[in-house]
Design a protein around this motif. Structure first.
Motif: not given
Length: 401
Positions: A178-184, A187-191, A193-199
């Motif tokens: 979960t988390g709106n701040e996560l990007a896969e 994919q490009p990172l938006h302001a 955001q951080i990458y989803n390393s947990n999955a």
């Protein structure tokens, strides 16, 4: 908050041991859990044979200074003649022991000249003989239910001529991040955001334990989306792992989503560092473990608490791997109001003690420390632990498999 040991035990008990089995070929059995005891159908070795290259004799015939005619040369797989009194039979490793012979004299202790054997070192009766069934006697249990099948176990099964074996089903595990701040990743990172390393991290940990990840879902920070994801995963999985959203912030919606779906919360928050926000719930009979959103905390909680739960669900006999103990290679003193698990690197010291060097940065945001560390050192709560003290050590090579 629950103390760590109570919480760990709750997680172990939350899993249901499997009651059904499935049959697989031995070639497919590596990493699976044995569903029944296995007994030896045949003796191993099946007949007395030579453990060394040498000569079979009757010990009663031995006298210093005499020579023995070589009656026969027998290779592994050949059928030897019965040995004649006063004679010797040339054998090789694995050769069957001739009827009447009871001792092997290794070739290094002999001289063979013109078809006759001269023994240079006095033998001991029965030496270098592998006796029938001394490894695995027929009828004896050789592998026990709940055993993880590795290469050694496959060698045992193959030596008995086994081609198929009963194992427990592999648990099906779902992962919800979960988390709106996560990007896969990719994919490009938006302001912001951080990458989803947990999955990816959790999927790897699950597979490393020998279980299957059947679905990974990422949900936005809304009660409805998280609730839908949890409900669907609980329907199709044996265990659901959620990451993030189990603390007390405005966007920590996993706990409310579980409760809104009709789930029962059985545990929430543990007196440990890293990893305080840990939840255990049950929805439609499926256990749900809520992990902290910080990757370091999620890794630690998975290793210490979720891996024993999965081992229970796999049907393993040993769900809590053995602990090691080592000496903290640090000048720092440690003391806190929670059990603290330091990321450390273990190394055998010249005095034979296991040295545990803490990572220089123990903050829960230091993801790079996970690749550096070999395990976790436990610092008890409310106890001052000085550098150089002996502490419990959770080896990733034991606790992650």
């Amino acid at each position: 908050m629950l103390d760590f040991d109570t919480a760990q035990n709750r997680l172990v008990q939350a899993g249901t041991r499997p009651e059904i089995a499935e049959r697989v070929t031995v070639d497919q059995a590596r990493g699976r859990i044995l569903a029944n005891n296995v007994s030896a159908a045949i003796n191993i070795p099946p007949a007395d044979n030579s453990a060394m290259d040498g000569y079979a004799i009757r010990f009663a015939d031995f006298q210093e200074g005499i020579s023995y005619p070589i009656q026969q040369r027998v290779y592994a797989g050949d059928l030897p003649q019965a040995i004649q009194p006063g004679q010797a039979i040339r054998l090789f490793t694995g050769s069957l022991i001739p009827e009447g012979a009871d001792t092997i004299v290794i070739q290094e202790d002999c001289t063979e000249t013109d078809g006759k054997l001269h023994i240079n070192v006095a033998p001991v009766q029965g030496q270098h003989v592998r006796f029938t069934g001394e490894d695995m006697p027929a009828g004896k249990a050789i592998l026990l239910k709940g055993t993880v099948i590795g290469s050694g176990q496959i060698a045992i099964l193959a030596s008995q001529g086994v081609t198929e074996i009963d194992v427990f089903p592999v648990p099906k595990i779902g992962i919800l991040t979960t988390g709106n701040e996560l990007a896969e990743p990719g994919q490009p990172l938006h302001a912001g955001q951080i990458y989803n390393s947990n999955a990816s991290m959790l999927a790897s940990l699950v597979k490393q334990l020998g279980s299957n990840v059947v679905r990974i879902v990422h949900a936005a920070d809304t009660l409805e989306e998280i609730q839908d994801a949890i409900s669907s995963l609980a329907e199709e999985c044996d265990l659901v792992l959620t990451v993030g959203g189990v603390s007390v912030g405005d966007k920590d919606l996993v706990k409310p989503a579980i409760e809104a779906s009709g789930g029962d919360m059985e545990m929430w928050r543990v007196r440990m560092k890293p990893g305080k926000p840990v939840a255990l719930a049950r929805l439609k009979g499926t256990p749900i473990v809520g992990l902290p959103g910080n990757p370091v905390s999620a890794y630690a909680v998975f290793t210490l608490m979720v891996s024993p739960l999965i081992r229970t669900m796999q049907g393993r006999t040993e769900v809590l791997p053995p602990l090691s103990y080592g000496r903290l290679d640090s000048q720092q003193d440690y003391q806190g109001d929670r059990e603290e698990f330091l990321r450390v690197k273990a190394k055998s010291m010249p005095d034979g003690v296991l040295g545990l060097t803490p990572h220089a940065q123990q903050g829960s945001s230091i993801i790079s420390s996970l690749a550096w560390a070999s395990g976790l050192a436990r610092i008890p709560a409310d106890t001052k632990i000085a550098g150089g003290s002996t502490v419990a050590y959770y080896d990733f090579n034991l606790w992650g498999y």
